[in-house]
Design a protein around this motif. Sequence first.
Motif, PDB file in Angstrom:
ATOM      1  N   VAL A 111       8.200   6.885  -6.534  1.00 28.85           N
ATOM      2  CA  VAL A 111       9.594   6.994  -6.083  1.00 28.85           C
ATOM      3  C   VAL A 111       9.815   6.160  -4.833  1.00 28.85           C
ATOM      4  CG1 VAL A 111      11.351   8.564  -5.209  1.00 28.85           C
ATOM      5  CG2 VAL A 111       9.940   9.250  -7.141  1.00 28.85           C
ATOM      6  N   GLU A 112       8.875   6.233  -3.884  1.00 33.72           N
ATOM      7  CA  GLU A 112       9.019   5.439  -2.657  1.00 33.72           C
ATOM      8  C   GLU A 112       8.937   3.942  -2.956  1.00 33.72           C
ATOM      9  OE1 GLU A 112       8.203   9.473  -1.516  1.00 33.72           O
ATOM     10  OE2 GLU A 112       7.154   8.136  -2.901  1.00 33.72           O
ATOM     11  N   LEU A 113       8.060   3.575  -3.889  1.00 34.21           N
ATOM     12  CA  LEU A 113       7.964   2.165  -4.266  1.00 34.21           C
ATOM     13  C   LEU A 113       9.235   1.721  -4.981  1.00 34.21           C
ATOM     14  CD1 LEU A 113       5.838  -0.013  -3.882  1.00 34.21           C
ATOM     15  CD2 LEU A 113       4.954   0.513  -6.157  1.00 34.21           C
ATOM     16  N   ALA A 114       9.855   2.617  -5.749  1.00 28.04           N
ATOM     17  CA  ALA A 114      11.127   2.290  -6.404  1.00 28.04           C
ATOM     18  C   ALA A 114      12.233   2.080  -5.380  1.00 28.04           C
ATOM     19  CB  ALA A 114      11.511   3.401  -7.380  1.00 28.04           C
ATOM     20  N   LEU A 115      12.214   2.852  -4.298  1.00 25.58           N
ATOM     21  CA  LEU A 115      13.188   2.634  -3.216  1.00 25.58           C
ATOM     22  C   LEU A 115      13.047   1.230  -2.636  1.00 25.58           C
ATOM     23  CD1 LEU A 115      12.991   6.035  -1.295  1.00 25.58           C
ATOM     24  CD2 LEU A 115      15.025   5.087  -2.375  1.00 25.58           C
ATOM     25  N   ALA A 116      11.792   0.816  -2.417  1.00 30.97           N
ATOM     26  CA  ALA A 116      11.554  -0.534  -1.903  1.00 30.97           C
ATOM     27  C   ALA A 116      12.032  -1.577  -2.902  1.00 30.97           C
ATOM     28  CB  ALA A 116      10.074  -0.715  -1.596  1.00 30.97           C
ATOM     29  N   ALA A 117      11.761  -1.353  -4.193  1.00 30.53           N
ATOM     30  CA  ALA A 117      12.187  -2.299  -5.224  1.00 30.53           C
ATOM     31  C   ALA A 117      13.706  -2.401  -5.275  1.00 30.53           C
ATOM     32  CB  ALA A 117      11.646  -1.869  -6.584  1.00 30.53           C
ATOM     33  N   GLU A 118      14.406  -1.295  -5.109  1.00 29.86           N
ATOM     34  CA  GLU A 118      15.874  -1.337  -5.129  1.00 29.86           C
ATOM     35  C   GLU A 118      16.410  -2.187  -3.982  1.00 29.86           C
ATOM     36  OE1 GLU A 118      19.814   1.565  -4.901  1.00 29.86           O
ATOM     37  OE2 GLU A 118      17.818   2.457  -5.085  1.00 29.86           O
ATOM     38  N   GLU A 119      15.832  -2.029  -2.804  1.00 30.76           N
ATOM     39  CA  GLU A 119      16.297  -2.821  -1.667  1.00 30.76           C
ATOM     40  C   GLU A 119      15.982  -4.296  -1.846  1.00 30.76           C
ATOM     41  OE1 GLU A 119      18.292  -1.727   0.674  1.00 30.76           O
ATOM     42  OE2 GLU A 119      18.221   0.130  -0.460  1.00 30.76           O
ATOM     43  N   LEU A 120      14.830  -4.617  -2.406  1.00 34.72           N
ATOM     44  CA  LEU A 120      14.513  -6.016  -2.689  1.00 34.72           C
ATOM     45  C   LEU A 120      15.453  -6.579  -3.746  1.00 34.72           C
ATOM     46  CD1 LEU A 120      10.612  -5.836  -2.721  1.00 34.72           C
ATOM     47  CD2 LEU A 120      12.026  -7.003  -1.035  1.00 34.72           C
ATOM     48  N   GLY A 121      15.843  -5.746  -4.705  1.00 28.94           N
ATOM     49  CA  GLY A 121      16.785  -6.186  -5.731  1.00 28.94           C
ATOM     50  C   GLY A 121      18.156  -6.497  -5.167  1.00 28.94           C
ATOM     51  N   ARG A 122      18.564  -5.784  -4.153  1.00 29.46           N
ATOM     52  CA  ARG A 122      19.889  -6.021  -3.549  1.00 29.46           C
ATOM     53  C   ARG A 122      19.996  -7.447  -3.015  1.00 29.46           C
ATOM     54  NH1 ARG A 122      23.250  -2.012  -2.023  1.00 29.46           N
ATOM     55  NH2 ARG A 122      23.853  -3.194  -0.180  1.00 29.46           N
ATOM     56  N   GLY A 129       0.792  -1.224   0.000  1.00 24.40           N
ATOM     57  CA  GLY A 129       0.000   0.000   0.000  1.00 24.40           C
ATOM     58  C   GLY A 129       0.820   1.267   0.000  1.00 24.40           C
ATOM     59  N   LEU A 130       2.121   1.127  -0.211  1.00 23.23           N
ATOM     60  CA  LEU A 130       3.004   2.289  -0.129  1.00 23.23           C
ATOM     61  C   LEU A 130       2.602   3.383  -1.110  1.00 23.23           C
ATOM     62  CD1 LEU A 130       5.526   3.162   1.473  1.00 23.23           C
ATOM     63  CD2 LEU A 130       6.923   2.249  -0.393  1.00 23.23           C
ATOM     64  N   ALA A 131       2.258   2.998  -2.340  1.00 30.49           N
ATOM     65  CA  ALA A 131       1.930   3.982  -3.373  1.00 30.49           C
ATOM     66  C   ALA A 131       0.427   4.090  -3.635  1.00 30.49           C
ATOM     67  CB  ALA A 131       2.658   3.639  -4.673  1.00 30.49           C
ATOM     68  N   LEU A 132      -0.394   3.487  -2.788  1.00 33.85           N
ATOM     69  CA  LEU A 132      -1.845   3.593  -2.953  1.00 33.85           C
ATOM     70  C   LEU A 132      -2.368   4.810  -2.193  1.00 33.85           C
ATOM     71  CD1 LEU A 132      -3.080  -0.113  -2.667  1.00 33.85           C
ATOM     72  CD2 LEU A 132      -3.057   1.337  -4.703  1.00 33.85           C
ATOM     73  N   PRO A 133      -3.428   5.433  -2.697  1.00 35.20           N
ATOM     74  CA  PRO A 133      -3.987   6.601  -2.006  1.00 35.20           C
ATOM     75  C   PRO A 133      -4.515   6.238  -0.620  1.00 35.20           C
ATOM     76  CG  PRO A 133      -4.836   6.417  -4.252  1.00 35.20           C
ATOM     77  CD  PRO A 133      -4.116   5.144  -3.954  1.00 35.20           C
ATOM     78  N   GLU A 134      -4.553   7.228   0.249  1.00 36.58           N
ATOM     79  CA  GLU A 134      -5.023   6.994   1.610  1.00 36.58           C
ATOM     80  C   GLU A 134      -6.491   6.589   1.639  1.00 36.58           C
ATOM     81  OE1 GLU A 134      -4.142  10.392   3.970  1.00 36.58           O
ATOM     82  OE2 GLU A 134      -1.957  10.193   3.747  1.00 36.58           O
ATOM     83  N   ARG A 135      -7.261   7.047   0.655  1.00 41.74           N
ATOM     84  CA  ARG A 135      -8.692   6.695   0.635  1.00 41.74           C
ATOM     85  C   ARG A 135      -8.912   5.207   0.413  1.00 41.74           C
ATOM     86  NH1 ARG A 135      -7.660   8.884  -4.420  1.00 41.74           N
ATOM     87  NH2 ARG A 135      -8.355   7.650  -6.236  1.00 41.74           N
ATOM     88  N   HIS A 136      -7.892   4.529  -0.081  1.00 40.30           N
ATOM     89  CA  HIS A 136      -7.982   3.077  -0.270  1.00 40.30           C
ATOM     90  C   HIS A 136      -7.146   2.323   0.760  1.00 40.30           C
ATOM     91  CE1 HIS A 136     -10.321   3.491  -3.864  1.00 40.30           C
ATOM     92  NE2 HIS A 136      -9.377   4.137  -4.522  1.00 40.30           N
ATOM     93  N   GLY A 137      -6.778   2.986   1.833  1.00 37.19           N
ATOM     94  CA  GLY A 137      -6.027   2.334   2.896  1.00 37.19           C
ATOM     95  C   GLY A 137      -4.530   2.341   2.713  1.00 37.19           C
ATOM     96  N   GLY A 138      -4.040   3.034   1.687  1.00 42.99           N
ATOM     97  CA  GLY A 138      -2.605   3.082   1.427  1.00 42.99           C
ATOM     98  C   GLY A 138      -1.901   4.163   2.214  1.00 42.99           C
ATOM     99  N   ALA A 139      -0.594   4.274   1.981  1.00 36.82           N
ATOM    100  CA  ALA A 139       0.223   5.263   2.689  1.00 36.82           C
ATOM    101  C   ALA A 139       0.210   6.611   1.991  1.00 36.82           C
ATOM    102  CB  ALA A 139       1.663   4.753   2.821  1.00 36.82           C
ATOM    103  N   GLY A 140      -0.256   6.659   0.754  1.00 37.04           N
ATOM    104  CA  GLY A 140      -0.321   7.920   0.034  1.00 37.04           C
ATOM    105  C   GLY A 140       1.010   8.392  -0.510  1.00 37.04           C
TER     106      GLY A 140
END
Length: 450
Positions: A70-81, A55-66
């Motif tokens: 870019v933030e999701l790409a940061l998570a993807a980079e760490e998972l790639g490591r 839910g990092l990149a989902l809007p708050e109205r749908h229960g996400g973090a809003g």
Amino acid sequence: MDAALTAEQDEIRRTLREALTRHSGPDDVKAAVRTPAGHNGALWAALAGRLGLPGLALPERHGGAGCGTVELALAAEELGRSLAPTPLLATAGLAAPVLLAHGTPRQQADHLPRIAAGELTATLAVPGTALATALGLTGDNRGDWAGGGRTGGVQARAAGGGWRLYGQADQVLDGHTAQLLIVAAHTGGYARSRTLLFLVRGDAPGLVRVRRTALDETRPRARLELRDVEGELCGDEGGGSGGGPGHGVGAVLATVGDRAAALLAAEAVGAADHALARTVTHVKEREQFGRPIGSFQAVKHRLADVYVGVQAARSAAYYAAWAAEAAEAAGAGTGAAAGPGGGGAGERVGGLALAQGLEALRRAAAEAVQLHGGIGFTWEHDVHLYFKRAAGDELLFGPVHRLRAYAAERAGLFARTGARTGASAGTGAREGVEPPERGEPTVRVTGAGV
């Protein structure tokens, strides 16, 4: 664009790196890929439930973090490591954006809060082996990749007030475990040919799911066989590929594909950066002729080239993530390509960033295998996992030259010309070749073999 990370973004990176260092080392990854699910369920529960990655990149109205891409790409980079196999890309990078852009309000309310809470995993299923084409990464996705009314692909027919699907999809990321499938299917025959999206439950009767053997085991995928399976139309029927401009399935998938390419590019950067760091550590310790091999000038030059490639790929990946986020914020995420020389919030550069990332990872992994010497070729060492990730992702989403060729085609870098005779083309012109107009580039594509 501000290239510096915010304090919140730095905290996302730090928290994820700590969690993955503790729970997703090389041995953990090798054990996870051998499980039926292909990933560590406990790790995914922690990442999804406690850290809220889906839910990092989902809007708050749908229960996400809003947050944004870019933030999701940061998570993807760490998972790639760590090459940690998780359903994040399939769920948050493909399925959730499709629902957000194309689903009805009821469908969004039913599924997006559960995705954000980590209670539901989802994926996108396209017919055959056409994933890169359907996402608009290597070619125009307005064609008949969903079946075109012919044998093969996935077909849908209206029946009893609902829809029934039959056909096969061969490259579905995490398709063997996803609880919700968004299936692209052809309908309308030849008269009203179009592609629509359908929601299919993972436990629907008639659905056969088989995990496929893949070169890269850390990227699990499945073959889906739909045998008269019940599906729910995603969005309204007017939103199919025959719908209004900017609202068709092709446009939606192209926009989602650009965003997914940015995430894949960031993931490749993380993997390349870690492979480089492992190699630098090794060449500092491995001695030959009484000195570390990292002190040899030839080795330094090779690793310096890898470093430059990784940094360039990182810049491209985060620019692509920023551009995708800016397009969404500006309401420009309709799948329309930027024109020649285009830029700003409406440009789609995910394919180019992905090409850069895959190239950097391929080179970093190849140098890692070579500079680790004999141990780099063994199954016991984890370097081969990075090499397989580079090769596997290029097979699934590339290859690199096609990503770049399609980006060049969309940008109009090569002007196509019709055949003209030497007399009509002007003095000295050969038959079938048009001389350049004043101010035009001299490079022209005149044959299909180019």
